[in-house]
Design a protein around this motif. Structure first.
Motif, PDB file in Angstrom:
ATOM      1  N   ARG A   1       0.278  -6.197  -5.199  1.00  0.00           N
ATOM      2  CA  ARG A   1       0.917  -5.947  -4.460  1.00  0.00           C
ATOM      3  C   ARG A   1       2.230  -7.849  -4.417  1.00  0.00           C
ATOM      4  O   ARG A   1       1.507  -8.345  -4.559  1.00  0.00           O
ATOM      5  CB  ARG A   1       0.654  -6.050  -3.014  1.00  0.00           C
ATOM      6  CG  ARG A   1      -0.166  -6.965  -2.848  1.00  0.00           C
ATOM      7  CD  ARG A   1      -0.718  -6.756  -1.272  1.00  0.00           C
ATOM      8  NE  ARG A   1      -0.460  -6.589  -0.609  1.00  0.00           N
ATOM      9  CZ  ARG A   1       0.192  -6.360   1.281  1.00  0.00           C
ATOM     10  NH1 ARG A   1      -1.136  -5.917   1.578  1.00  0.00           N
ATOM     11  NH2 ARG A   1       1.071  -6.107   2.279  1.00  0.00           N
ATOM     12  N   GLY A   2       3.001  -8.307  -3.857  1.00  0.00           N
ATOM     13  CA  GLY A   2       4.102  -9.188  -3.944  1.00  0.00           C
ATOM     14  C   GLY A   2       3.693  -9.263  -2.104  1.00  0.00           C
ATOM     15  O   GLY A   2       3.269  -9.451  -2.039  1.00  0.00           O
ATOM     16  N   LEU A   3       5.399  -9.897  -1.563  1.00  0.00           N
ATOM     17  CA  LEU A   3       5.062  -9.883  -0.430  1.00  0.00           C
ATOM     18  C   LEU A   3       5.329  -9.651   0.820  1.00  0.00           C
ATOM     19  O   LEU A   3       4.951  -9.361   2.229  1.00  0.00           O
ATOM     20  CB  LEU A   3       6.221 -11.169  -0.028  1.00  0.00           C
ATOM     21  CG  LEU A   3       6.361 -12.074  -0.754  1.00  0.00           C
ATOM     22  CD1 LEU A   3       7.410 -12.646  -0.945  1.00  0.00           C
ATOM     23  CD2 LEU A   3       5.466 -13.397   0.143  1.00  0.00           C
TER      24      LEU A   3
ATOM     25  N   GLU B   1       7.089 -15.949 -13.463  1.00  0.00           N
ATOM     26  CA  GLU B   1       5.634 -15.296 -12.972  1.00  0.00           C
ATOM     27  C   GLU B   1       6.331 -14.464 -12.189  1.00  0.00           C
ATOM     28  O   GLU B   1       6.723 -14.107 -11.769  1.00  0.00           O
ATOM     29  CB  GLU B   1       4.327 -15.688 -12.613  1.00  0.00           C
ATOM     30  CG  GLU B   1       4.168 -16.558 -13.845  1.00  0.00           C
ATOM     31  CD  GLU B   1       2.627 -17.319 -13.779  1.00  0.00           C
ATOM     32  OE1 GLU B   1       1.925 -17.786 -14.352  1.00  0.00           O
ATOM     33  OE2 GLU B   1       2.451 -18.395 -12.057  1.00  0.00           O
ATOM     34  N   ALA B   2       5.044 -12.846 -11.980  1.00  0.00           N
ATOM     35  CA  ALA B   2       5.818 -12.084 -11.252  1.00  0.00           C
ATOM     36  C   ALA B   2       5.662 -12.443  -9.678  1.00  0.00           C
ATOM     37  O   ALA B   2       6.465 -11.371  -8.674  1.00  0.00           O
ATOM     38  CB  ALA B   2       4.909 -10.510 -10.840  1.00  0.00           C
ATOM     39  N   GLY B   3       4.619 -13.160  -9.111  1.00  0.00           N
ATOM     40  CA  GLY B   3       4.930 -13.421  -7.303  1.00  0.00           C
ATOM     41  C   GLY B   3       6.057 -14.548  -7.658  1.00  0.00           C
ATOM     42  O   GLY B   3       5.924 -14.647  -6.006  1.00  0.00           O
TER      43      GLY B   3
ATOM     44  N   LEU C   1      10.061 -11.112  -7.449  1.00  0.00           N
ATOM     45  CA  LEU C   1      10.118 -10.459  -8.614  1.00  0.00           C
ATOM     46  C   LEU C   1       9.857  -8.990  -8.688  1.00  0.00           C
ATOM     47  O   LEU C   1       9.701  -7.701  -9.511  1.00  0.00           O
ATOM     48  CB  LEU C   1      10.070 -11.619  -9.608  1.00  0.00           C
ATOM     49  CG  LEU C   1      11.046 -12.974  -9.600  1.00  0.00           C
ATOM     50  CD1 LEU C   1      10.861 -14.229 -10.504  1.00  0.00           C
ATOM     51  CD2 LEU C   1      12.796 -12.272  -9.882  1.00  0.00           C
ATOM     52  N   GLY C   2       8.128  -9.479  -9.344  1.00  0.00           N
ATOM     53  CA  GLY C   2       7.363  -8.277  -9.431  1.00  0.00           C
ATOM     54  C   GLY C   2       8.041  -6.778  -8.139  1.00  0.00           C
ATOM     55  O   GLY C   2       7.742  -5.906  -8.521  1.00  0.00           O
ATOM     56  N   GLY C   3       8.650  -6.922  -7.114  1.00  0.00           N
ATOM     57  CA  GLY C   3       8.598  -6.388  -5.918  1.00  0.00           C
ATOM     58  C   GLY C   3       9.969  -5.486  -6.155  1.00  0.00           C
ATOM     59  O   GLY C   3       9.937  -4.520  -6.021  1.00  0.00           O
TER      60      GLY C   3
END
Ligand SMILES: Cc1cc2nc3c(=O)[nH]c(=O)nc-3n(C[C@H](O)[C@H](O)[C@H](O)COP(=O)(O)OP(=O)(O)OC[C@H]3O[C@@H](n4cnc5c(N)ncnc54)[C@H](O)[C@@H]3O)c2cc1C
Lengths: 429, 245
Positions: free
Chosen positions: A23-25, A64-66, A94-96
């Motif tokens: 998960r992200g934020l 990085e995705a976070g 960015l991942g989200g």
């Protein structure tokens, strides 16, 4: 909030080794970033937020995705760069953004975020780390864009930033009397403006149904823009939880009307702070407190265009008559479907609304809205969804079969899963 | 500012390095993993660090790596005027009580080797016109407490050492900054329930950077921990024996 095991580390590659979801934020309103069950660990990507490569000639950024959009804006806006697509909050990763394949006010010209993603580094279910793009592991790439984290853990995202003329917005907002004018206004504005969106007063009925404000914007030219960069202004906070009585109809109505009449001038135009244009809700830091402790949900669907504005009209009428109180309703004409196998937008009208969760009523409202969406040939946005039933989802998603095939190919045991995939795809908890 | 940062690929050090990069400082990162160092170096360059961000191998468990690392930093930056140490080892008290090797490793890393690294840095800073030595100790060093007996003991020794340095060398231009972080929400503390007064890394880093710029000898971060530790230092033993804090 669901308690569960959370792995958070600067080293996302190791944090995802034994995780069943990343998960992200947590800005998705729905249950897509929540664990399938109390025993299924989730990796939190937010500490993995390094920028790895930026080419100022092409604008290609790898990170990085976070990494958060907030951070990117702080670093790049004043240097003349912006993300190609931004959602309505900057507290996303960015991942989200890739996993939900987010769209923004420029969808009618630029499509979703995924259109601008050049490559993803993913940890797939068997533990391998795979680089995927349009030229390698294309299926996995396209299923991951908009795939709600179910095809693998995104470790890195590479995408193309956009050069902007200045960090300020030239905007125009117009008061709109009813739905027909709103829809035609959006369609017309789409021809001349790169960014458009409508805010609709959800409680207006009859002749006023669909009244609201139409907003249009573009990046200001240097000669129009203030010479100084936009400030990081202090955020307005909702200082305390509104008591639950504030949720009764009259006060919601007052809020809507206040918003509407604030724009008593027919048209306003001028220079806008980018935060005010893109992220009006971020200004109210804890704005969900407005709804009191019971929390709130959001519903977003896209309805294919019809010759009349029937679909949107029927939708709004149903929402109002079903008793779905809400003050926020955002309407946007979407452009063509993107490359993500399960991406939400398709050509048509997207409507998003917030409403407080009611223990018995919410499920009924969502069911009725979904029945209408199915009848109109539309679909819902998974990232916002918490209440849709599996059978309704299947009925509106002929693309599900293809998605499931790719997912099973990379994850035959369906190890990667979420509370949402348990609810909608029948995964084990 | 030209700064050498030991342990800045993660947590507090990362947050501090980013603030320094954003204002255009020149940086050299010391650490164990070349790949990790390179990734952080690129991150800091994109965020605005001046010139290329240099890196050098340095391992807190191998004191012989200290001198070559600082030498390389000196070469790459053409001299430096600040050294920041956030590197350290953390292990649960319970585990160390049953694993003397783990305890030995933590004590060596967090006290002996950190001090040796500071000695090496101090010599080099004093050879020039002086500069700033900023070291992350901990509020754990303020009072013997059940959950952090060994870690706290190492940090107590470290804080004492830094105070001595400050007394002796400040007049010759060495500014020692001893940082005493309370609970900060980083990867290291993920999974622990944040207590009241827990800090966000960026806010804490901003406070530390101000202390570095002003050469303040001791800084608690977040600030509230100064008061919290004042109370804890003054609790009677009878109470300390009873509570689990
Ligand atoms: C005020 C507000 C306005 C918004 N406006 C818009 C809008 O205009 N347009 C729009 O499209 N969306 C909008 N959203 C929704 C938001 O952009 C998306 O939900 C986005 O995915 C949230 O990102 P996140 O980092 O918080 O992800 P989370 O909420 O943490 O996760 C969302 C999904 O992404 C997956 N995910 C996250 N990180 C990874 C990773 N590293 N690897 C694999 N999967 C991952 C999760 O598993 C989950 O399925 C809005 C949300 C809010 C709160």
């Amino acid at each position: 909030m669901v308690d569960g095991l959370v792995f958070k580390s600067e080293d996302l590659a190791s944090a995802t080794e034994s995780a069943s979801l990343t998960r992200g934020l947590g800005r998705s309103y729905g249950d897509s970033s929540l664990p399938a069950g109390a025993e299924t660990p989730v990796a939190d990507a937010t500490a993995a937020d390094r920028l790895l490569d930026f080419d100022p000639d092409s604008g290609v950024l790898r990170a990085e995705a976070g990494a958060s959009l907030f951070d990117l804006n702080r670093i790049f806006l004043h240097r003349g760069w912006f993300v190609p697509v931004s959602p309505g909050t900057q507290f996303v990763t960015l991942g989200g953004m890739a996993a939900s394949d987010v769209h923004g006010k420029n969808h009618h010209v630029d499509g979703c975020f995924g259109e601008h993603v050049r490559g993803l580094k993913i940890r797939v279910a068997d533990g391998r780390i795979v680089e995927c793009s349009d030229s390698s592991e294309l299926e996995l790439f396209r299923a991951t864009i908009g795939g709600m984290g179910l095809t693998g853990h995104i470790l890195e995202v590479e995408f193309t930033m956009r050069r902007i003329a200045s960090p300020w917005i030239w905007g125009e907002s117009e008061r709109i009397k009813n739905l027909d004018l709103m829809v035609s206004g959006l369609k017309e504005a789409a021809r001349d403006w790169p960014m458009t969106v409508g805010w609709v007063d959800c409680l207006a009925r009859g002749d006023h149904l669909g009244r609201g404000i139409l907003m249009k914007g573009r990046w200001a030219r240097p000669e129009e823009a203030p010479t100084k960069p936009p400030s990081r202004k202090g955020r307005i906070r909702v200082p305390f939880e509104f008591p639950a009585v504030a949720l009764c109809k009259p006060s919601m109505k007052a809020f809507n009307l206040a918003y509407y009449w604030k724009h008593f001038q027919h048209v306003r135009r001028g220079i806008l702070h980018p935060d005010a244009f893109f992220y009006p809700l971020d200004a109210l830091d804890d704005w969900n407190l407005i709804y009191g402790r019971r929390g709130f949900t959001q519903y977003q669907c896209v309805l294919p265009h019809a010759d009349d504005n029937g679909p949107a009209r029927r939708f709004l009428e149903l929402f109002v008559s079903a008793g779905g109180m809400g003050f926020l309703c955002v309407i946007k004409d979407c452009g063509a479907e993107g490359k993500g196998v399960l991406s939400f937008p398709r050509s048509g009208m997207s409507i998003a609304m917030d409403f407080p969760i009611h223990p018995s009523k919410t499920q009924i409202i969502v069911d009725r809205l979904n029945e209408l969406v199915i009848a109109e040939g539309g679909r819902i946005y998974l990232t916002k969804d918490t209440f849709t039933r599996a059978e309704h989802f299947r009925a509106m998603e002929p693309r599900l079969e293809k998605f499931t095939a790719v997912r099973r190919k990379w994850d035959p045991e369906l190890r990667i899963r979420s509370a949402q995939s348990v609810r909608l795809l029948g995964d084990r908890a | 500012m030209k700064a050498v940062l030991f342990g800045a690929t993660k947590g507090m050090g990362r947050a501090l390095a980013r603030l320094m990069a954003a204002r255009g400082d020149r940086l050299c990162l010391l650490g164990r993993s070349a790949e990790d160092l390179e990734r952080s170096a690129r991150d800091l360059e994109i965020r605005g660090a001046q010139g290329p961000v240099a890196t050098a191998f340095c391992d807190l468990l191998q004191p012989e790596s200290f001198a070559p690392a600082l030498e390389k930093a000196e070469r790459e930056l053409e001299g430096f005027d600040a050294v920041v140490v956030t590197a350290g080892v953390m292990a649960p008290q319970e585990e160390m009580e049953n694993d003397p090797q783990l305890a030995a490793r933590l004590l060596a890393a967090d006290f002996t080797n950190t001090v040796l690294f500071c000695e090496e840095s101090r010599r080099r800073l004093l050879e020039k016109t002086g500069g700033t030595l900023c070291v992350f100790s901990s509020v754990a060093g303020e009072r013997g407490r059940k959950p952090v007996i060994l870690y706290g003991a190492a940090k107590a020794g470290l804080s004492q050492y830094l105070e001595g340095l400050d007394h002796k060398f400040r007049s010759r231009g060495l500014r020692t900054v001893c940082v005493k972080p309370g609970f900060v929400k980083t990867g290291m503390t993920a999974g622990l329930k944040p207590p009241p007064f827990a800090g966000e890394p960026e806010a804490v880093a901003r406070r530390v950077l101000r202390a570095i710029d002003r050469g303040r000898p001791v800084v608690y971060a977040p600030a509230a921990w100064r008061g919290v530790m004042f109370v804890i230092r003054n609790l009677p033993r009878l109470v300390m024996r009873r509570i689990e804090f």
